[in-house]
Enzyme design. Structure first.
Site, PDB file in Angstrom:
ATOM      1  CD  GLU A  36       2.983   0.415  -7.782  1.00 44.34           C
ATOM      2  OE1 GLU A  36       1.999   0.012  -8.138  1.00 44.34           O
ATOM      3  OE2 GLU A  36       4.100   0.432  -8.091  1.00 44.34           O
ATOM      4  CG  ASP A  57       9.131  -4.926  -2.671  1.00 45.97           C
ATOM      5  OD1 ASP A  57      10.023  -4.951  -2.129  1.00 45.97           O
ATOM      6  OD2 ASP A  57       8.530  -6.275  -3.090  1.00 45.97           O
ATOM      7  NE  ARG A 102      -4.203  -9.826 -11.040  1.00 43.87           N
ATOM      8  CZ  ARG A 102      -3.053  -8.903 -10.943  1.00 43.87           C
ATOM      9  NH1 ARG A 102      -3.051  -7.870  -9.971  1.00 43.87           N
ATOM     10  NH2 ARG A 102      -2.313  -9.047 -11.665  1.00 43.87           N
TER      11      ARG A 102
END
Length: 188
Positions: free
Chosen positions: A101, A105, A167
Site C-alpha cells: 500500500e 490514512d 506521481r
C-alpha cells in the site's frame, strides 16, 4: 473542476526512500525466507513506484499482481466507501502474499483489502505501507511494515497523486495551497 494553485514542499527525499526500501526488503526477505514464491500484491495506483522498487530489492522468488481499490477518486479526503475496481488475476489460496500500500490514512482501504484477501485462504499474509498517518486512523489496522510515519499532511510524489498529478516526483512532498494568482512552481 479547476485546481487551486499549490506548491510542493519536499518531506522525504528520494535518497531516504531508497535507503528505507532496501531496509524493508531485507526484513521482508527474512520473514518470508523459505517461501517457494511470494505473491506481491500492489494496490493501484499509488503503490506502483514503491512496488517496483521493493520487488527489485527482494532476494526472493516473486510474482507480482495488482488490485485496484478506491476510496478517494480525485478528492483529498477518503469517502470511507472502498470499491474494488480491478481484482487479482491469479489465485492466492495457500500462497504467501504481501500487500503493498502507498499510504495508510483512515485505514479503510487496507482493512477492506486485507479482509477480502484473507477470505481467499492465503498461506502467510502480510502488509507493508510506504507511509502511515496514524493520527487519521479510523479503523484498528496497522501495516506489518511501514516505511515512514508522517503527520496529517496531504502528500504527493513517488507514485502518490493529487487529481492524477505529481506521481512522477522522485520524493514525497507536502501539498501547500497558495493564494489565488500566486503561480509558484512546485519546489523540489
Amino acid at each position: 473542476m479547476p485546481q487551486r494553485p499549490y506548491v510542493i514542499d519536499q518531506m522525504i527525499s528520494a535518497k531516504s526512500i531508497a535507503a528505507r526500501v532496501e531496509e524493508l526488503a531485507s526484513e521482508i526477505a527474512a520473514d518470508f525466507a523459505g517461501t517457494d514464491k511470494l505473491v506481491v500484491v500492489g494496490l493501484l495506483r499509488g503503490s506502483f513506484v514503491f512496488i517496483a522498487d521493493l520487488v527489485r530489492e527482494l532476494d526472493l522468488p516473486v510474482e507480482v499482481d495488482f488490485l485496484e481499490a478506491s476510496s478517494y477518486d480525485n478528492a483529498m479526503e477518503s469517502s470511507r466507501e472502498v470499491r474494488i475496481l480491478k481484482d487479482l488475476r491469479g489465485q492466492i489460496e495457500g500462497r504467501d502474499v504481501l500487500i503493498v500500500e502507498d499510504i495508510v490514512d483512515t485505514g479503510y482501504t487496507l482493512s477492506h483489502v486485507l479482509h477480502l484477501l484473507q477470505s481467499r485462504g492465503p498461506g502467510k499474509l502480510r502488509t507493508i505501507a510506504l507511509l502511515d498517518k496514524p493520527t487519521r486512523r479510523e479503523t484498528p489496522i496497522r501495516a506489518d511494515w511501514t516505511g515512514f510515519e508522517i503527520p496529517d499532511e496531504f502528500v504527493v510524489g513517488y507514485g502518490i497523486d493529487f487529481a492524477q498529478r505529481n506521481r512522477n516526483l522522485p520524493y514525497i512532498g507536502k501539498v501547500r495551497f497558495t493564494p489565488e494568482g500566486d503561480h509558484l512552481a512546485p519546489e523540489a
